[in-house]
Scaffold this motif. Structure first.
Motif, PDB file in Angstrom:
ATOM      1  N   MET A  40       0.831  -1.206   0.000  1.00 27.32           N
ATOM      2  CA  MET A  40       0.000   0.000   0.000  1.00 27.32           C
ATOM      3  C   MET A  40       0.865   1.255   0.000  1.00 27.32           C
ATOM      4  SD  MET A  40      -3.168  -0.915   2.546  1.00 27.32           S
ATOM      5  CE  MET A  40      -3.579   0.796   2.742  1.00 27.32           C
ATOM      6  N   LEU A  41       1.950   1.229   0.736  1.00 27.08           N
ATOM      7  CA  LEU A  41       2.853   2.383   0.785  1.00 27.08           C
ATOM      8  C   LEU A  41       3.502   2.626  -0.579  1.00 27.08           C
ATOM      9  CD1 LEU A  41       4.188   4.600   2.447  1.00 27.08           C
ATOM     10  CD2 LEU A  41       5.935   2.950   3.101  1.00 27.08           C
ATOM     11  N   SER A  42       4.008   1.576  -1.200  1.00 21.86           N
ATOM     12  CA  SER A  42       4.632   1.759  -2.518  1.00 21.86           C
ATOM     13  C   SER A  42       3.580   2.126  -3.565  1.00 21.86           C
ATOM     14  CB  SER A  42       5.410   0.512  -2.934  1.00 21.86           C
ATOM     15  OG  SER A  42       4.545  -0.576  -3.168  1.00 21.86           O
ATOM     16  N   GLY A  43       2.395   1.556  -3.451  1.00 22.33           N
ATOM     17  CA  GLY A  43       1.323   1.896  -4.385  1.00 22.33           C
ATOM     18  C   GLY A  43       0.885   3.342  -4.254  1.00 22.33           C
ATOM     19  N   ALA A  44       0.885   3.833  -3.030  1.00 22.74           N
ATOM     20  CA  ALA A  44       0.451   5.217  -2.794  1.00 22.74           C
ATOM     21  C   ALA A  44       1.352   6.225  -3.476  1.00 22.74           C
ATOM     22  CB  ALA A  44       0.394   5.496  -1.297  1.00 22.74           C
ATOM     23  N   VAL A  45       2.649   5.971  -3.501  1.00 22.47           N
ATOM     24  CA  VAL A  45       3.561   6.925  -4.125  1.00 22.47           C
ATOM     25  C   VAL A  45       3.815   6.613  -5.597  1.00 22.47           C
ATOM     26  CG1 VAL A  45       4.657   7.594  -1.958  1.00 22.47           C
ATOM     27  CG2 VAL A  45       5.620   5.720  -3.281  1.00 22.47           C
ATOM     28  N   SER A  46       3.256   5.501  -6.083  1.00 20.86           N
ATOM     29  CA  SER A  46       3.413   5.191  -7.504  1.00 20.86           C
ATOM     30  C   SER A  46       2.113   5.380  -8.283  1.00 20.86           C
ATOM     31  CB  SER A  46       3.931   3.758  -7.689  1.00 20.86           C
ATOM     32  OG  SER A  46       2.949   2.823  -7.289  1.00 20.86           O
ATOM     33  N   GLY A  47       1.071   5.865  -7.608  1.00 17.63           N
ATOM     34  CA  GLY A  47      -0.148   6.230  -8.317  1.00 17.63           C
ATOM     35  C   GLY A  47      -1.258   5.203  -8.336  1.00 17.63           C
ATOM     36  N   VAL A  48      -1.177   4.166  -7.536  1.00 18.67           N
ATOM     37  CA  VAL A  48      -2.275   3.205  -7.489  1.00 18.67           C
ATOM     38  C   VAL A  48      -3.408   3.841  -6.687  1.00 18.67           C
ATOM     39  CG1 VAL A  48      -3.017   0.925  -6.706  1.00 18.67           C
ATOM     40  CG2 VAL A  48      -0.715   1.233  -7.616  1.00 18.67           C
ATOM     41  N   PRO A  49      -4.616   3.897  -7.249  1.00 17.52           N
ATOM     42  CA  PRO A  49      -5.725   4.501  -6.508  1.00 17.52           C
ATOM     43  C   PRO A  49      -6.001   3.762  -5.196  1.00 17.52           C
ATOM     44  CG  PRO A  49      -6.289   4.283  -8.827  1.00 17.52           C
ATOM     45  CD  PRO A  49      -5.005   3.522  -8.611  1.00 17.52           C
ATOM     46  N   TYR A  50      -6.095   4.533  -4.142  1.00 19.66           N
ATOM     47  CA  TYR A  50      -6.315   3.987  -2.803  1.00 19.66           C
ATOM     48  C   TYR A  50      -7.573   3.129  -2.742  1.00 19.66           C
ATOM     49  CZ  TYR A  50      -7.710   3.983   2.066  1.00 19.66           C
ATOM     50  OH  TYR A  50      -8.125   3.609   3.302  1.00 19.66           O
ATOM     51  N   LYS A  51      -8.598   3.529  -3.468  1.00 23.92           N
ATOM     52  CA  LYS A  51      -9.873   2.805  -3.426  1.00 23.92           C
ATOM     53  C   LYS A  51      -9.704   1.339  -3.821  1.00 23.92           C
ATOM     54  CE  LYS A  51     -11.474   5.844  -6.690  1.00 23.92           C
ATOM     55  NZ  LYS A  51     -10.406   6.683  -6.555  1.00 23.92           N
ATOM     56  N   LEU A  52      -8.723   1.033  -4.650  1.00 23.95           N
ATOM     57  CA  LEU A  52      -8.500  -0.366  -5.027  1.00 23.95           C
ATOM     58  C   LEU A  52      -7.965  -1.173  -3.852  1.00 23.95           C
ATOM     59  CD1 LEU A  52      -7.014  -0.016  -8.620  1.00 23.95           C
ATOM     60  CD2 LEU A  52      -9.370  -0.512  -7.933  1.00 23.95           C
ATOM     61  N   TYR A  53      -7.098  -0.565  -3.054  1.00 23.16           N
ATOM     62  CA  TYR A  53      -6.605  -1.256  -1.862  1.00 23.16           C
ATOM     63  C   TYR A  53      -7.730  -1.442  -0.839  1.00 23.16           C
ATOM     64  CZ  TYR A  53      -1.822  -0.839  -3.505  1.00 23.16           C
ATOM     65  OH  TYR A  53      -0.666  -0.957  -4.235  1.00 23.16           O
ATOM     66  N   ALA A  54      -8.598  -0.447  -0.718  1.00 20.40           N
ATOM     67  CA  ALA A  54      -9.710  -0.554   0.229  1.00 20.40           C
ATOM     68  C   ALA A  54     -10.639  -1.699  -0.167  1.00 20.40           C
ATOM     69  CB  ALA A  54     -10.470   0.767   0.290  1.00 20.40           C
ATOM     70  N   ILE A  55     -10.940  -1.809  -1.443  1.00 25.90           N
ATOM     71  CA  ILE A  55     -11.812  -2.899  -1.908  1.00 25.90           C
ATOM     72  C   ILE A  55     -11.126  -4.248  -1.721  1.00 25.90           C
ATOM     73  CG2 ILE A  55     -12.831  -3.919  -3.988  1.00 25.90           C
ATOM     74  CD1 ILE A  55     -13.440  -1.006  -4.864  1.00 25.90           C
ATOM     75  N   ALA A  56      -9.850  -4.323  -2.084  1.00 26.83           N
ATOM     76  CA  ALA A  56      -9.119  -5.590  -1.939  1.00 26.83           C
ATOM     77  C   ALA A  56      -8.996  -5.993  -0.478  1.00 26.83           C
ATOM     78  CB  ALA A  56      -7.741  -5.473  -2.582  1.00 26.83           C
ATOM     79  N   ALA A  57      -8.796  -5.028   0.407  1.00 21.28           N
ATOM     80  CA  ALA A  57      -8.699  -5.338   1.837  1.00 21.28           C
ATOM     81  C   ALA A  57      -9.997  -5.952   2.333  1.00 21.28           C
ATOM     82  CB  ALA A  57      -8.369  -4.082   2.631  1.00 21.28           C
ATOM     83  N   GLY A  58     -11.112  -5.417   1.885  1.00 19.37           N
ATOM     84  CA  GLY A  58     -12.400  -5.993   2.270  1.00 19.37           C
ATOM     85  C   GLY A  58     -12.554  -7.402   1.754  1.00 19.37           C
ATOM     86  N   GLY A  59     -12.180  -7.618   0.503  1.00 20.14           N
ATOM     87  CA  GLY A  59     -12.270  -8.952  -0.093  1.00 20.14           C
ATOM     88  C   GLY A  59     -11.363  -9.965   0.573  1.00 20.14           C
ATOM     89  N   HIS A  60     -10.264  -9.497   1.148  1.00 19.73           N
ATOM     90  CA  HIS A  60      -9.320 -10.386   1.839  1.00 19.73           C
ATOM     91  C   HIS A  60      -9.585 -10.444   3.349  1.00 19.73           C
ATOM     92  CE1 HIS A  60      -6.561 -11.343  -1.506  1.00 19.73           C
ATOM     93  NE2 HIS A  60      -6.968 -10.179  -1.975  1.00 19.73           N
ATOM     94  N   HIS A  61     -10.655  -9.803   3.777  1.00 21.76           N
ATOM     95  CA  HIS A  61     -11.080  -9.799   5.183  1.00 21.76           C
ATOM     96  C   HIS A  61      -9.981  -9.292   6.125  1.00 21.76           C
ATOM     97  CE1 HIS A  61     -14.896 -11.609   4.186  1.00 21.76           C
ATOM     98  NE2 HIS A  61     -14.244 -12.417   3.386  1.00 21.76           N
ATOM     99  N   ILE A  62      -9.306  -8.244   5.690  1.00 20.18           N
ATOM    100  CA  ILE A  62      -8.306  -7.603   6.550  1.00 20.18           C
ATOM    101  C   ILE A  62      -9.061  -6.737   7.558  1.00 20.18           C
ATOM    102  CG2 ILE A  62      -6.421  -5.914   6.583  1.00 20.18           C
ATOM    103  CD1 ILE A  62      -5.638  -7.047   3.795  1.00 20.18           C
ATOM    104  N   ALA A  63      -8.693  -6.846   8.811  1.00 18.86           N
ATOM    105  CA  ALA A  63      -9.373  -6.108   9.875  1.00 18.86           C
ATOM    106  C   ALA A  63      -9.282  -4.597   9.635  1.00 18.86           C
ATOM    107  CB  ALA A  63      -8.781  -6.473  11.227  1.00 18.86           C
ATOM    108  N   LEU A  64     -10.329  -3.906  10.051  1.00 17.64           N
ATOM    109  CA  LEU A  64     -10.431  -2.473   9.790  1.00 17.64           C
ATOM    110  C   LEU A  64      -9.331  -1.649  10.471  1.00 17.64           C
ATOM    111  CD1 LEU A  64     -11.977  -0.199   8.453  1.00 17.64           C
ATOM    112  CD2 LEU A  64     -13.475  -0.129  10.450  1.00 17.64           C
ATOM    113  N   LEU A  65      -9.006  -1.923  11.718  1.00 10.87           N
ATOM    114  CA  LEU A  65      -8.007  -1.114  12.424  1.00 10.87           C
ATOM    115  C   LEU A  65      -6.618  -1.201  11.784  1.00 10.87           C
ATOM    116  CD1 LEU A  65      -7.340   0.853  14.668  1.00 10.87           C
ATOM    117  CD2 LEU A  65      -6.973  -1.105  16.181  1.00 10.87           C
ATOM    118  N   PRO A  66      -6.084  -2.404  11.521  1.00 15.88           N
ATOM    119  CA  PRO A  66      -4.774  -2.442  10.846  1.00 15.88           C
ATOM    120  C   PRO A  66      -4.813  -1.786   9.467  1.00 15.88           C
ATOM    121  CG  PRO A  66      -5.309  -4.613  11.718  1.00 15.88           C
ATOM    122  CD  PRO A  66      -6.532  -3.740  11.890  1.00 15.88           C
ATOM    123  N   PHE A  67      -5.912  -1.974   8.760  1.00 15.46           N
ATOM    124  CA  PHE A  67      -6.027  -1.351   7.443  1.00 15.46           C
ATOM    125  C   PHE A  67      -6.061   0.173   7.572  1.00 15.46           C
ATOM    126  CE2 PHE A  67      -8.491   0.430   3.941  1.00 15.46           C
ATOM    127  CZ  PHE A  67      -7.677   0.067   2.890  1.00 15.46           C
TER     128      PHE A  67
END
Length: 122
Positions: A40-67
């Protein structure tokens, strides 16, 4: 929450956003399997839209606080880099006695940033 409830539907809608293609959606999904905070850190500075990480985190059931914590750091890095570059340019213009060029610099910076992004994503 959308990514957790309907990841396929959320990803499908993202494909209607300019410069987001199936390759970028697949990349973010793959990155959420491993060291996702670093991706996520490397994606943020290379132009990957944050919303894609948010959707993927939900799909991978990553807990909200660490995310949320990783999101704060990743987004802060993106904004700090942008603000730092513009501030440096503004300081140079101030030193050269051209403070009136600061606003045009900001406009040119954002246009160049997004033009480069969309050119590379095309």
């Amino acid at each position: 929450l959308w990514g957790r409830g309907d990841p396929a539907g959320a990803e499908h809608v993202m494909l209607f956003i300019p410069a987001i293609g199936p390759d970028l959606v697949a990349r973010t999904n793959a990155e959420m399997n491993g060291l996702w905070p670093l991706h996520m850190l490397s994606g943020a500075v290379s132009g990957v839209p944050y919303k894609l990480y948010a959707i993927a985190a939900g799909g991978h059931h990553i807990a909200l606080l660490p995310f949320a914590l990783a999101s704060f750091v990743a987004r802060l890095a993106r904004f700090a880099l942008s603000v730092g570059l513009v501030s440096l340019g503004a300081a140079v213009l101030q030193r050269l006695g051209r403070p009136q060029w600061q606003r045009p610099l900001l406009i040119v910076f954002w246009i160049a940033l997004y033009a480069t992004y969309f050119t590379l994503r095309a």
